[in-house]
Design an enzyme around this catalytic site. Structure first.
Site, PDB file in Angstrom:
ATOM      1  N   ARG A 115       0.550  -1.020  -0.305  1.00 15.00           N
ATOM      2  CA  ARG A 115       0.224   0.103   0.250  1.00 15.00           C
ATOM      3  C   ARG A 115       0.498   1.271   0.111  1.00 15.00           C
ATOM      4  NH1 ARG A 115      -1.650   0.814   4.227  1.00 15.00           N
ATOM      5  NH2 ARG A 115      -0.604  -0.291   5.701  1.00 15.00           N
TER       6      ARG A 115
ATOM      7  N   LYS B 201      -8.101  -2.632   2.089  1.00 15.28           N
ATOM      8  CA  LYS B 201      -7.981  -1.493   2.827  1.00 15.28           C
ATOM      9  C   LYS B 201      -8.873  -0.230   2.258  1.00 15.28           C
ATOM     10  CE  LYS B 201      -5.474  -3.547   5.248  1.00 15.28           C
ATOM     11  NZ  LYS B 201      -6.337  -5.148   6.245  1.00 15.28           N
TER      12      LYS B 201
ATOM     13  N   HIS C  56      -9.222  -4.744  13.585  1.00 19.33           N
ATOM     14  CA  HIS C  56      -8.802  -5.120  12.744  1.00 19.33           C
ATOM     15  C   HIS C  56      -7.864  -6.251  13.597  1.00 19.33           C
ATOM     16  CE1 HIS C  56      -3.841  -4.541  10.548  1.00 19.33           C
ATOM     17  NE2 HIS C  56      -5.302  -5.734  10.110  1.00 19.33           N
TER      18      HIS C  56
ATOM     19  N   SER D 197       2.262  -6.508  12.590  1.00 20.42           N
ATOM     20  CA  SER D 197       2.547  -7.441  12.043  1.00 20.42           C
ATOM     21  C   SER D 197       4.358  -7.962  13.107  1.00 20.42           C
ATOM     22  CB  SER D 197       3.539  -6.607  10.831  1.00 20.42           C
ATOM     23  OG  SER D 197       4.043  -7.624   9.744  1.00 20.42           O
TER      24      SER D 197
ATOM     25  N   LYS E  40      -0.384 -12.801  15.331  1.00 21.45           N
ATOM     26  CA  LYS E  40      -1.651 -12.569  15.581  1.00 21.45           C
ATOM     27  C   LYS E  40      -2.630 -14.314  14.518  1.00 21.45           C
ATOM     28  CE  LYS E  40      -3.990  -9.857  12.648  1.00 21.45           C
ATOM     29  NZ  LYS E  40      -4.316  -8.193  11.817  1.00 21.45           N
ATOM     30  N   THR E  41      -2.008 -13.649  13.155  1.00 22.89           N
ATOM     31  CA  THR E  41      -2.376 -14.960  12.281  1.00 22.89           C
ATOM     32  C   THR E  41      -2.136 -16.876  13.145  1.00 22.89           C
ATOM     33  OG1 THR E  41      -2.252 -13.549  10.576  1.00 22.89           O
ATOM     34  CG2 THR E  41      -2.329 -16.163  10.277  1.00 22.89           C
TER      35      THR E  41
ATOM     36  N   ASP F 233      -8.816 -10.933   9.519  1.00 22.21           N
ATOM     37  CA  ASP F 233      -8.005  -9.949   9.769  1.00 22.21           C
ATOM     38  C   ASP F 233      -9.361  -8.304  10.223  1.00 22.21           C
ATOM     39  OD1 ASP F 233      -6.062  -7.969   9.147  1.00 22.21           O
ATOM     40  OD2 ASP F 233      -7.072  -7.800   7.158  1.00 22.21           O
TER      41      ASP F 233
ATOM     42  N   ARG G 273       2.299 -12.313  -0.921  1.00 24.29           N
ATOM     43  CA  ARG G 273       0.624 -12.574  -0.904  1.00 24.29           C
ATOM     44  C   ARG G 273      -0.235 -13.711  -1.265  1.00 24.29           C
ATOM     45  NH1 ARG G 273      -1.520  -9.339   4.284  1.00 24.29           N
ATOM     46  NH2 ARG G 273       0.335  -7.758   4.007  1.00 24.29           N
TER      47      ARG G 273
END
Length: 543
Positions: free
Chosen positions: A66, A207, A227, A245, A249-250, A264, A329
């Site tokens: 982004r 986003k 988020h 990051s 989290k994942t 997410d 990704r």
């Protein structure tokens, strides 16, 4: 699709009329193509290749991430007094927007384009209808994978509330068009258009809608937008995981014993936690089947890989190859995950986890927060980058991102924090935990990383209610409550001070981190209520 509607107008005629209404004329528009059809279109245009698992791999070109400085919100009566203008929300002139939008629709006119009807928000009480118009077929595949997909029965009557126009090949003239450079993402709250140009990075699509929902849901619906990832246990207990990051989290929300609500973006309504999306956009760097089996096994036909590279003379992806970008990704529908919950909705959370990678070794492996501390730490959104992860970083570098997603907040962070506090007070049975996945026994370079097995044991104990039965002690300076015992975790490491050989060094480092929290929070303090302010760490003067 050619059935007559109530006005005697065919769907095809209605679709053409809609395109003309937004300024796109004489386009060869392909509506709601399947994943297989969009993959074939991409291959025929030589814009991508198939991997050995039949996933589609593409390159996003100049932009592999982004571009936050090129994201704008149109300044008008709707936005002027509600948007949190500043370093993440930049004003855009409405007349400049109209002129630029006309340029983009003229650019798309006469071309072969791809149109996708989709929804955001799995809770139908808050569902948002979105029509995505893309220049490239694989951009449309991304939209198919990430957004919620209408049924065949819903498509004939689909009526878009919002429109995304995505034209990577259109380059703005910054001087004439009012942009910073040739790429842009512009949100127009009044005309309900998200305009994207000059960048093929698909994350701008995702986003853009997330930013929009971060405005609509809290401001107009009283729903807390978040988020975070979310999962649900076999007894119906929902848990949500916040984290920047590198915090896990994942990894920590991926639990084979719990159903995945989403990875997410979520909303917290009166009775539900619901996914905004219909898919996942996962990082692929260093991906292995052993570390992330769910993501690894989801990369098959229908999935979209971005900016990856192959082992020589093969179509096998080398996930360690970051020659294009570290931000490799994959986008896939959520049902590619075998334990995904559909519809992606759960009940009010019983446990909330704030994940932080504290490279200073100051914070406990787990601690329980009061409502005020939850609001304060939610606004703070703390983690730390570790030395060696980026050029020029030679020691741990603090990172604060408000609400664990500052770049996507159109409203002031205190708005989200106060809504969180309101929900916590409405249900006294919700536990909020701060989990340190970083260092213990000293800062980075001296101490050691907390074992993943210990972190999993702590989270499992919290989820199972085992931590509700143990004694807690208070962490000085931060005043967090720490459990004194936990199954599967050495008791001596639950209090971080005990793990440092030099206790004075720990005290000094704790005070240093506390000062950083207070300094960062100063930018929000004038808008924060007393309960939030009173939860700040207690800095020792001249320490």
């Amino acid at each position: 699709m050619n059935a007559q509607n109530l006005n005697g107008q065919s769907r095809k005629e209605k679709d053409l009329q809609w395109l003309k209404s937004i300024g796109i004329n004489n386009a060869n528009a392909c509506w709601n193509l399947s994943a297989a059809e969009l993959t074939e279109e991409t291959l025929n245009l030589k814009q991508g290749v198939l991997t050995d698992t039949n996933a589609l791999a593409v390159d996003t070109g100049e932009f592999t991430g982004r571009s936050p400085k090129d994201k704008f919100v149109v300044l008008d009566d709707k936005s002027k007094d509600t948007i949190w203008w500043g370093d993440v929300n930049f004003k855009f002139d409405p007349k400049k927007f109209d002129a630029l939008c006309t340029k983009v629709t003229n650019y798309l006119s006469g071309k072969k384009i791809y149109v996708r009807d989709s929804y955001a928000c799995a809770d139908k009480n808050y569902r948002l209808s979105v029509r995505v118009v893309t220049e490239l077929p694989w951009s449309n595949l991304f939209a198919n994978n990430l957004f919620l997909r209408p049924t065949k029965e819903e498509l004939p009557s689909f009526n878009p509330e919002w429109t995304i126009l995505n034209a990577p090949g259109f380059l703005a003239d910054a001087a004439a068009d009012g942009t910073r450079q040739h790429n842009f993402t512009i949100l127009n709250l009044t005309k309900k258009i998200i305009l994207i140009g000059g960048s093929a990075y698909t994350g701008e699509i995702k986003k853009g809608i997330f930013t929009l929902l971060n405005y609509i849901l809290p401001h107009e619906k009283g729903v807390l937008s978040m988020h975070c990832s979310a999962n649900i246990g076999k007894k119906g207990d929902t848990a949500i995981f916040f984290g920047l990051s590198g915090t896990g989290k994942t990894t920590l929300s991926a639990d084979p014993n719990r159903g995945l609500i989403g990875d997410d973006e979520h909303g917290w309504a009166e009775k539900t936690i619901f996914n905004f999306e219909g898919g996942c956009y996962a990082k692929c760097v260093n991906l292995t089947e052993e570390k992330e089996p769910q993501i690894f096994n989801a990369i098959h036909e229908g999935a979209l890989l971005e900016n990856v590279r192959f082992y020589p003379a093969t179509k096998k992806v080398n996930y360690e190859d970051i020659s294009v970008t570290e931000n490799t990704r994959v986008a896939y529908p959520i049902h590619f995950i075998d334990n995904a919950v559909e519809p992606s909705v759960g009940g009010i959370p019983k446990n909330i986890f704030f994940l932080t990678c504290d490279a200073f070794g100051v914070l406990p492996p787990i601690s329980k927060l009061t409502t005020g501390q939850a609001m304060y730490n939610f606004i703070s959104g703390y983690t730390a980058k570790v030395a060696g992860t980026e050029m020029g970083i030679t020691e741990p570098t603090l990172t604060f991102s408000a609400c664990f997603g500052k770049a996507f907040l159109p409203l002031h962070p205190t708005k989200y924090a106060e809504l969180l506090g309101k929900k916590l007070k409405e249900d006294k049975n919700i536990n909020v935990w701060l989990v340190n996945t970083g260092w213990t026994g000293g800062s980075y370079g001296v101490g050691s990383r907390i074992k993943l097995s210990y972190t999993r044991a702590l989270i499992t104990a919290a989820l199972n209610g085992e931590l509700e039965k143990v004694k807690f002690e208070t962490l000085p300076v931060f005043n967090f409550q720490m459990p004194t015992v936990c199954p599967g975790v050495p008791a001596e490491m639950l209090n971080p001070r005990n793990t440092w050989k030099d206790k004075d060094a720990y005290d000094a480092k704790a005070n240093e981190l506390a000062k950083s929290f207070v300094k960062n929070f100063a930018q929000y303090a004038s808008a924060a209520n007393d309960e939030i302010l009173s939860a700040a760490p207690k800095v020792t003067v001249n320490a």
